[in-house]
Scaffold this motif. Structure first.
Motif, mmCIF file in Angstrom:
data_model
loop_
_atom_site.group_PDB
_atom_site.id
_atom_site.type_symbol
_atom_site.label_atom_id
_atom_site.label_comp_id
_atom_site.label_asym_id
_atom_site.label_seq_id
_atom_site.Cartn_x
_atom_site.Cartn_y
_atom_site.Cartn_z
ATOM 1 N N GLU A 96 26.892 53.376 30.409
ATOM 2 C CA GLU A 96 25.782 52.649 29.788
ATOM 3 C C GLU A 96 24.783 52.193 30.844
ATOM 4 O O GLU A 96 23.589 52.059 30.565
ATOM 5 N N ALA A 97 25.277 51.908 32.029
ATOM 6 C CA ALA A 97 24.432 51.568 33.175
ATOM 7 C C ALA A 97 24.899 52.391 34.368
ATOM 8 O O ALA A 97 26.071 52.775 34.452
ATOM 9 N N VAL A 98 23.967 52.673 35.288
ATOM 10 C CA VAL A 98 24.286 53.480 36.472
ATOM 11 C C VAL A 98 23.879 52.709 37.718
ATOM 12 O O VAL A 98 22.752 52.200 37.810
ATOM 13 N N VAL A 99 24.807 52.612 38.656
ATOM 14 C CA VAL A 99 24.561 51.945 39.937
ATOM 15 C C VAL A 99 24.364 53.008 41.012
ATOM 16 O O VAL A 99 25.142 53.966 41.104
ATOM 17 N N LEU A 100 23.330 52.848 41.827
ATOM 18 C CA LEU A 100 23.122 53.688 43.004
ATOM 19 C C LEU A 100 23.392 52.843 44.239
ATOM 20 O O LEU A 100 22.835 51.743 44.373
ATOM 21 N N MET A 101 24.230 53.338 45.134
ATOM 22 C CA MET A 101 24.501 52.605 46.370
ATOM 23 C C MET A 101 24.991 53.567 47.444
ATOM 24 O O MET A 101 25.396 54.707 47.141
ATOM 25 N N ASP A 102 24.923 53.129 48.698
ATOM 26 C CA ASP A 102 25.365 53.955 49.820
ATOM 27 C C ASP A 102 26.867 53.819 50.011
ATOM 28 O O ASP A 102 27.483 52.832 49.592
ATOM 29 N N SER A 103 27.445 54.801 50.678
ATOM 30 C CA SER A 103 28.899 54.833 50.865
ATOM 31 C C SER A 103 29.343 54.343 52.238
ATOM 32 O O SER A 103 30.518 54.459 52.583
ATOM 33 N N ASP A 104 28.406 53.803 53.030
ATOM 34 C CA ASP A 104 28.760 53.326 54.368
ATOM 35 C C ASP A 104 29.048 51.837 54.403
ATOM 36 O O ASP A 104 29.195 51.256 55.478
ATOM 37 N N LEU A 105 29.091 51.202 53.213
ATOM 38 C CA LEU A 105 29.381 49.782 53.049
ATOM 39 C C LEU A 105 28.289 48.872 53.602
ATOM 40 O O LEU A 105 28.509 47.677 53.796
ATOM 41 N N GLN A 106 27.096 49.416 53.838
ATOM 42 C CA GLN A 106 25.960 48.543 54.122
ATOM 43 C C GLN A 106 25.512 47.823 52.846
ATOM 44 O O GLN A 106 24.972 46.729 52.910
ATOM 45 N N ASP A 107 25.702 48.489 51.711
ATOM 46 C CA ASP A 107 25.470 47.853 50.412
ATOM 47 C C ASP A 107 26.802 47.247 49.954
ATOM 48 O O ASP A 107 27.727 47.982 49.599
ATOM 49 N N PRO A 108 26.949 45.933 49.950
ATOM 50 C CA PRO A 108 28.259 45.319 49.653
ATOM 51 C C PRO A 108 28.633 45.448 48.174
ATOM 52 O O PRO A 108 27.864 45.018 47.302
ATOM 53 N N PRO A 109 29.782 46.030 47.848
ATOM 54 C CA PRO A 109 30.201 46.149 46.447
ATOM 55 C C PRO A 109 30.374 44.801 45.752
ATOM 56 O O PRO A 109 30.268 44.710 44.530
ATOM 57 N N GLU A 110 30.605 43.764 46.519
ATOM 58 C CA GLU A 110 30.924 42.455 45.938
ATOM 59 C C GLU A 110 29.777 41.859 45.114
ATOM 60 O O GLU A 110 30.013 40.980 44.281
ATOM 61 N N ILE A 111 28.532 42.314 45.318
ATOM 62 C CA ILE A 111 27.429 41.747 44.532
ATOM 63 C C ILE A 111 27.164 42.535 43.241
ATOM 64 O O ILE A 111 26.252 42.193 42.484
ATOM 65 N N LEU A 112 27.979 43.569 42.980
ATOM 66 C CA LEU A 112 27.790 44.327 41.740
ATOM 67 C C LEU A 112 28.025 43.450 40.509
ATOM 68 O O LEU A 112 27.430 43.684 39.455
ATOM 69 N N GLY A 113 28.898 42.456 40.633
ATOM 70 C CA GLY A 113 29.113 41.543 39.511
ATOM 71 C C GLY A 113 27.822 40.841 39.107
ATOM 72 O O GLY A 113 27.544 40.659 37.915
ATOM 73 N N GLU A 114 27.002 40.451 40.100
ATOM 74 C CA GLU A 114 25.705 39.828 39.808
ATOM 75 C C GLU A 114 24.761 40.826 39.146
ATOM 76 O O GLU A 114 24.024 40.466 38.213
ATOM 77 N N PHE A 115 24.773 42.065 39.625
ATOM 78 C CA PHE A 115 23.948 43.108 39.007
ATOM 79 C C PHE A 115 24.280 43.244 37.525
ATOM 80 O O PHE A 115 23.384 43.264 36.657
ATOM 81 N N ILE A 116 25.571 43.361 37.241
ATOM 82 C CA ILE A 116 26.014 43.599 35.865
ATOM 83 C C ILE A 116 25.689 42.404 34.970
ATOM 84 O O ILE A 116 25.284 42.562 33.818
ATOM 85 N N GLN A 117 25.840 41.206 35.518
ATOM 86 C CA GLN A 117 25.520 40.001 34.754
ATOM 87 C C GLN A 117 24.039 39.960 34.395
ATOM 88 O O GLN A 117 23.665 39.652 33.252
ATOM 89 N N GLU A 118 23.177 40.267 35.363
ATOM 90 C CA GLU A 118 21.730 40.293 35.107
ATOM 91 C C GLU A 118 21.372 41.344 34.068
ATOM 92 O O GLU A 118 20.534 41.115 33.191
ATOM 93 N N TRP A 119 22.019 42.506 34.165
ATOM 94 C CA TRP A 119 21.757 43.585 33.210
ATOM 95 C C TRP A 119 22.178 43.182 31.803
ATOM 96 O O TRP A 119 21.442 43.406 30.830
ATOM 97 N N LYS A 120 23.325 42.579 31.674
ATOM 98 C CA LYS A 120 23.808 42.191 30.350
ATOM 99 C C LYS A 120 22.943 41.099 29.722
ATOM 100 O O LYS A 120 22.794 41.030 28.500
#
Length: 336
Positions: A96-120
């Motif tokens: 339903e939603a698509v996340v784009l991020m890098d695989s070198d861990l410069q983009d921290p996965p831990e903030i995805l919860g905030e992304f999803i909350q804002e989207w919802k």
């Protein structure tokens, strides 16, 4: 914002381009999966796009699917680049939603919860804004200059310091996938399509391990895609420089005629002439280069080559195979 979908549709798809990232993949999955389990109660898929890796990244990615069927991989036939890998992920993602991020861990996965909350709650697009980068001074200065000059000349309102790290609703993804252009600058296209967008600030970490895969040449190519794809200012600069050169030449003629008629001594010699010729010639060559850059993009569009070629898929059916199964199902229903 979320829409009503079937139970088999994951809530979120995460797209991760991978190119020679064997040192980072285990750590990435160890951090990413628990975040998604908590944020969407396990309703997710992770799409790794193996962009022609030459190390053991491909084998590691395939082993992930054995451990967890929600971790899937698309293997390119060769290295087609970061933007092509993200395009492939957008085309294959089913969430339903698509996340784009890098695989070198410069983009921290831990903030995805905030992304999803804002989207919802309210947004169709949630993008990350880098308030601090843990990189070298030259690279930070170059990125800062790029984003600010692009914002200055772009025909749309480009957000500052916002990269590809984002979450997009299914409606936005479908619009992006439908755009036909070959030279993709996804962070610009994401802004161009509109919809309701929101930003979340974060500190961009240093690479977890390994060397950066974006070379200076690739960064310049990406920057040119931004300038050329979202502004005609470089072309208009040719016209303005032509006007200024013509005006300067006209004033020089008036000056030369005036000094001659009034018998005022004026400098004679070849140095000033050579300087003027070299300057005007340099400006002409520069503008020819700008026009050539635009023409090369047109030529690339006319050739209509695919963005990428898939060598194999792990955990995913090919689009062709899925279409054949759907057609067979329709024929079965019609005949019964």
């Amino acid at each position: 914002m979320p829409s009503t979908t079937s139970d088999s549709t994951p809530t979120v798809s995460v797209v991760l381009p991978v190119y020679n990232e064997r040192e980072n993949l285990e750590a990435l999955v160890a951090r990413l999966v628990p975040v998604l389990e908590k944020a969407v109660s396990g309703s997710f898929e992770v799409l790794f796009i193996d962009d022609g890796s030459r190390d053991e990244s491909g084998e590691i990615l395939d082993s992930f699917h054995v451990r967890d069927c929600r971790l899937k991989t698309i293997h390119f036939s060769r290295n087609f680049g970061h933007q092509a890998a993200m395009q492939a992920g957008l085309e294959e993602a089913t969430g339903e939603a698509v996340v784009l991020m890098d695989s070198d861990l410069q983009d921290p996965p831990e903030i995805l919860g905030e992304f999803i909350q804002e989207w919802k709650q309210r947004c169709d697009v949630v993008y990350a804004v880098r308030k601090k980068r843990k990189e070298g001074l030259f690279k930070r200065a170059a990125y800062s200059l790029f984003y600010r000059t692009l914002r200055l000349i772009a025909e749309i309102d480009m957000p500052l310091d916002a990269g590809d790290f984002c979450l997009m609703d299914r409606r936005v993804v479908e619009v992006l996938v439908s755009l036909p252009e070959r030279n993709r600058f996804l962070r610009g296209l994401r802004t161009w399509v509109g919809f309701k967008q929101g930003a979340i600030e974060y500190e961009r970490d240093a690479r977890h391990a390994g060397k950066p895969k974006y070379t200076l040449r690739r960064l310049v190519t990406l920057a040119l895609s931004g300038y050329v794809g979202f502004s005609a200012a470089p072309l208009r600069a040719a016209a303005w420089l032509g006007i200024l050169s013509a005006a300067g030449g006209f004033l020089l003629i008036l000056w030369a005629v005036g000094t001659k008629l009034m018998d005022i001594p004026s400098p004679r010699g070849w140095a000033s002439t050579v300087a003027v010729v070299l300057f005007s010639g340099g400006v002409q060559l520069l503008m020819l280069g700008v026009i050539g850059e635009y023409l090369s993009r047109v030529y690339d569009e006319v050739r209509q080559r695919p963005h990428y070629i898939v060598r194999s898929r792990t955990g995913l059916e090919s689009v062709k195979a899925a279409g054949m199964k759907a057609d067979a199902a329709k024929r079965h229903v019609a005949s019964s």
